[in-house]
Write a protein that holds these residues in place. Structure first.
Motif, PDB file in Angstrom:
ATOM      1  N   MET A 187       0.810  -1.232   0.000  1.00  9.80           N
ATOM      2  CA  MET A 187       0.000   0.000   0.000  1.00  9.80           C
ATOM      3  C   MET A 187       0.843   1.281   0.000  1.00  9.80           C
ATOM      4  O   MET A 187       0.551   2.218   0.764  1.00  9.80           O
ATOM      5  CB  MET A 187      -0.948   0.007   1.206  1.00  9.80           C
ATOM      6  CG  MET A 187      -1.885  -1.175   1.302  1.00  9.80           C
ATOM      7  SD  MET A 187      -2.834  -1.481  -0.182  1.00  9.80           S
ATOM      8  CE  MET A 187      -4.150  -0.280  -0.025  1.00  9.80           C
ATOM      9  N   CYS A 188       1.923   1.362  -0.785  1.00 12.92           N
ATOM     10  CA  CYS A 188       2.655   2.614  -0.905  1.00 12.92           C
ATOM     11  C   CYS A 188       1.651   3.671  -1.381  1.00 12.92           C
ATOM     12  O   CYS A 188       0.823   3.388  -2.247  1.00 12.92           O
ATOM     13  CB  CYS A 188       3.816   2.477  -1.879  1.00 12.92           C
ATOM     14  SG  CYS A 188       4.994   1.218  -1.343  1.00 12.92           S
ATOM     15  N   SER A 189       1.753   4.873  -0.816  1.00 13.53           N
ATOM     16  CA  SER A 189       0.661   5.852  -0.985  1.00 13.53           C
ATOM     17  C   SER A 189       0.449   6.304  -2.426  1.00 13.53           C
ATOM     18  O   SER A 189      -0.621   6.804  -2.763  1.00 13.53           O
ATOM     19  CB  SER A 189       0.927   7.077  -0.104  1.00 13.53           C
ATOM     20  OG  SER A 189       2.135   7.714  -0.507  1.00 13.53           O
ATOM     21  N   PHE A 190       1.442   6.129  -3.310  1.00 12.23           N
ATOM     22  CA  PHE A 190       1.319   6.592  -4.699  1.00 12.23           C
ATOM     23  C   PHE A 190       0.921   5.469  -5.655  1.00 12.23           C
ATOM     24  O   PHE A 190       0.638   5.727  -6.820  1.00 12.23           O
ATOM     25  CB  PHE A 190       2.674   7.132  -5.182  1.00 12.23           C
ATOM     26  CG  PHE A 190       3.802   6.133  -5.010  1.00 12.23           C
ATOM     27  CD1 PHE A 190       4.022   5.136  -5.950  1.00 12.23           C
ATOM     28  CD2 PHE A 190       4.611   6.172  -3.883  1.00 12.23           C
ATOM     29  CE1 PHE A 190       5.038   4.195  -5.773  1.00 12.23           C
ATOM     30  CE2 PHE A 190       5.634   5.246  -3.703  1.00 12.23           C
ATOM     31  CZ  PHE A 190       5.850   4.265  -4.653  1.00 12.23           C
ATOM     32  N   CYS A 191       0.847   4.220  -5.135  1.00 13.30           N
ATOM     33  CA  CYS A 191       0.823   3.083  -6.049  1.00 13.30           C
ATOM     34  C   CYS A 191      -0.565   2.493  -6.269  1.00 13.30           C
ATOM     35  O   CYS A 191      -1.329   2.298  -5.332  1.00 13.30           O
ATOM     36  CB  CYS A 191       1.746   1.988  -5.509  1.00 13.30           C
ATOM     37  SG  CYS A 191       1.917   0.613  -6.672  1.00 13.30           S
ATOM     38  N   VAL A 193      -0.985  -0.498  -7.766  1.00 14.42           N
ATOM     39  CA  VAL A 193      -0.880  -1.957  -7.890  1.00 14.42           C
ATOM     40  C   VAL A 193      -1.744  -2.735  -6.895  1.00 14.42           C
ATOM     41  O   VAL A 193      -2.442  -3.676  -7.278  1.00 14.42           O
ATOM     42  CB  VAL A 193       0.596  -2.409  -7.839  1.00 14.42           C
ATOM     43  CG1 VAL A 193       0.709  -3.914  -7.732  1.00 14.42           C
ATOM     44  CG2 VAL A 193       1.353  -1.898  -9.057  1.00 14.42           C
ATOM     45  N   PRO A 194      -1.728  -2.387  -5.604  1.00 14.36           N
ATOM     46  CA  PRO A 194      -2.562  -3.168  -4.678  1.00 14.36           C
ATOM     47  C   PRO A 194      -4.047  -3.174  -5.069  1.00 14.36           C
ATOM     48  O   PRO A 194      -4.763  -4.126  -4.771  1.00 14.36           O
ATOM     49  CB  PRO A 194      -2.334  -2.464  -3.345  1.00 14.36           C
ATOM     50  CG  PRO A 194      -0.982  -1.841  -3.480  1.00 14.36           C
ATOM     51  CD  PRO A 194      -0.919  -1.385  -4.901  1.00 14.36           C
ATOM     52  N   PHE A 195      -4.496  -2.118  -5.779  1.00 17.83           N
ATOM     53  CA  PHE A 195      -5.909  -2.045  -6.178  1.00 17.83           C
ATOM     54  C   PHE A 195      -6.148  -2.829  -7.466  1.00 17.83           C
ATOM     55  O   PHE A 195      -7.266  -3.256  -7.736  1.00 17.83           O
ATOM     56  CB  PHE A 195      -6.320  -0.583  -6.384  1.00 17.83           C
ATOM     57  CG  PHE A 195      -6.056   0.287  -5.187  1.00 17.83           C
ATOM     58  CD1 PHE A 195      -4.903   1.049  -5.123  1.00 17.83           C
ATOM     59  CD2 PHE A 195      -6.927   0.295  -4.119  1.00 17.83           C
ATOM     60  CE1 PHE A 195      -4.627   1.817  -4.015  1.00 17.83           C
ATOM     61  CE2 PHE A 195      -6.666   1.068  -2.999  1.00 17.83           C
ATOM     62  CZ  PHE A 195      -5.505   1.835  -2.941  1.00 17.83           C
TER      63      PHE A 195
HETATM   64  S1  SF4 Z   1       3.849  -2.738  -6.074  1.00 13.52           S
HETATM   65 FE1  SF4 Z   1       3.308  -0.665  -5.421  1.00 13.52          FE
HETATM   66  S2  SF4 Z   1       2.492  -0.907  -3.341  1.00 13.52           S
HETATM   67 FE2  SF4 Z   1       3.657  -2.741  -3.834  1.00 13.52          FE
HETATM   68  S3  SF4 Z   1       5.727  -2.358  -3.059  1.00 13.52           S
HETATM   69 FE3  SF4 Z   1       5.680  -1.783  -5.206  1.00 13.52          FE
HETATM   70  S4  SF4 Z   1       5.275   0.393  -5.185  1.00 13.52           S
HETATM   71 FE4  SF4 Z   1       4.667  -0.395  -3.177  1.00 13.52          FE
END
Ligand code: SF4
Length: 481
Positions: A187-191, A193-195
């Motif tokens: 859940m990096c705040s800019f990413c 991908v998790p969604f």
């Molecule tokens: S995929 Fe996105 S949320 Fe996951 S580690 Fe990489 S940057 Fe962070």
């Protein structure tokens, strides 16, 4: 994209769900053209899709005009990536006008992010399928054959496609991907991908070893283990990583982590080079570093995204580590694996990034002196924490100026690293003929550095000792010894 008709080597599912190599697949009566965008996970997924469709009588084709089905496997990491797909659809509209029976589908992260709305926004699109729903493709295509539009964007808690033998679309017969995990819990705040890729789940190590064996038997010389976050690979019998603590004591005790898996694969195919991507500093354990130092065939190269050199910005990004902790990991990498090559990802102009923060990013580059990097300016993504809670307040002009400075500094470091290799000899795995010069071959060192050298009698798949005589910022130039 390879055409099955030519009888290329093909992987297929066996009774035990393990992969088997079979030759000369039946002549396909329909053709799918798959275009992949973004990260290696998408390229690997496209090979899974080609395999699932091969059982429906689809062969793959490189010629878009020959296709009965066009699939765009999309990326959502930046707004520009989605715009690229929308522009591509404008061109594909011509094919659809010429062949009204042509079916067009959107796969991947954009399908998951935009979902069914894509069918309203892009009228020529017939189906929208998220990264966890590819096994439903045959049903969805039947829906479309019935004159309806079709969507499946359900994210899964189990799906790893471990029982699907990919159809290799890479085409050089030397290097191949094996996906080992799916999703990301960070859940990096800019990413985004998790969604678009859901929660982390790991694939059964037995099926990974089986696929590695099959690739080695098929003559492949390099395997890249893939995941959004390979360091948090954790096999404990199936299920989400976040549910590990609920597993039985026995399951926890016999769990397989990334360091273990790396050792297993290295031993399983000792003549094959092993790479992995993508790592995450907050999840990387020293055990992985020792596994690399213990096995000659695990490459001395780590892609370790950092995103910023400022601890304040790293906290805003929810990266889960400080500048100092990251530099500590870099020190341990260089102690445990002397000479290890390291690359990075960097974001310039994150919300709230000051000139001081930017200077910290530049000084981190000076401190680490990476071999190379992937550098971008911040692109706000819908539904991310940053989009909801932070103002995108760094102007585009400043973003671009900071990115230019970061790229310039990285280029000078890459050139310096390459110049230091002139006069030395490295083992190169040949991947093919140089695009620029037909009398030269290109390949990579264990450090993932591209090398070009005169062909002589060598061919793709050979390991060649090459003495470096010159270099550019991106490539080493040499002579086979
Ligand atoms: S995929 Fe996105 S949320 Fe996951 S580690 Fe990489 S940057 Fe962070």
């Amino acid at each position: 994209m390879q055409d099955i008709k030519e009888g290329k080597t093909q992987m297929e599912e066996s009774r035990q769900g393990e992969a088997t190599v079979i030759e000369n697949v039946q002549v396909a009566n329909k053709h799918v053209y798959i275009e992949s965008y973004g990260c290696s996970m998408n390229f690997s997924d496209s090979e899974i899709v080609a395999s699932i469709l091969s059982k429906e009588g689809y062969g793959t084709t490189k010629n878009v005009d020959e296709a009965d089905l066009i699939l765009l496997n999309t990326c959502s990491i930046r707004d520009k990536a989605e715009q690229t797909v929308r522009n591509r659809l404008v061109h594909i509209n011509r094919n659809k006008k010429e062949n009204p029976d042509l079916k067009v589908g959107i796969l991947g992260c954009m399908a998951e992010r935009v979902k069914g709305k894509l069918l309203d926004e892009e009228k020529l699109v017939d189906l929208v399928v998220g990264p966890d729903a590819y096994k439903d493709l045959p049903n969805l295509l039947r829906e479309v054959d019935g004159g309806r539009k079709a969507v499946n964007v359900i994210l899964s808690k189990e799906e790893t496609y471990g029982d699907i033998a990919p159809v290799r679309l890479g085409g050089n017969g030397v290097t191949a991907f094996i996906s080992i995990t799916r999703g990301c819990d960070n859940m990096c705040s800019f990413c985004v991908v998790p969604f678009t890729r859901g929660r982390e789940r790991s694939r059964n190590f037995q099926s990974i070893l089986e696929e590695a064996r099959q690739l080695a038997d098929a003559g492949y010389k390099e395997i890249t283990l893939l995941g959004q976050n390979v360091d948090s690979y954790l096999w404990y019998g199936g299920g989400l990583k976040k549910d590990f603590s609920k597993a039985s004591e026995a399951a926890q005790a016999s769990a397989v982590r990334f360091g273990d898996l790396l050792r297993m694969v290295a031993k399983e195919v000792p003549k094959v080079r092993i790479r992995f991507s993508t790592s995450n500093p907050q999840d990387m354990k020293d055990d992985v570093l020792y596994a690399i130092s213990e096995h000659e065939n695990i490459c001395d190269y780590i892609h370790l995204p950092v995103q910023s050199g400022s601890t304040k910005v790293l906290a805003e990004m929810k990266r889960g580590h400080t500048r100092e902790e990251y530099l500590g990991l870099i020190d341990r990498i260089r102690k445990i694996i002397p000479g290890c090559a390291i690359s990075h990802d960097m974001i310039c102009g994150f919300p709230g990034e000051t000139e001081e923060d930017h200077q910290e990013t530049l000084s981190l580059l000076d401190e680490v002196k990476y071999d190379f990097g992937y550098m971008y300016y911040y692109s706000e993504r819908p539904n991310t924490f940053a989009e909801k809670k932070m103002e995108d307040n760094v102007s585009l002009e400043v973003k671009k100026r900071r990115l230019t400075e970061v790229i310039a500094k990285q280029r000078s470091h890459s050139l310096g690293t390459h110049q230091a290799k002139v006069g030395k000899t490295f083992e190169v795995l040949v991947e093919g003929v140089s695009k620029k010069n037909k009398d030269q071959l290109y390949g990579r060192t264990t450090h993932n550095t591209v090398v070009v050298f005169p062909k002589k009698d060598f061919i793709a798949g050979d390991f060649v000792e090459v003495n470096i005589t010159d270099c550019t910022g991106g490539t080493l130039i040499g002579e086979a010894v």
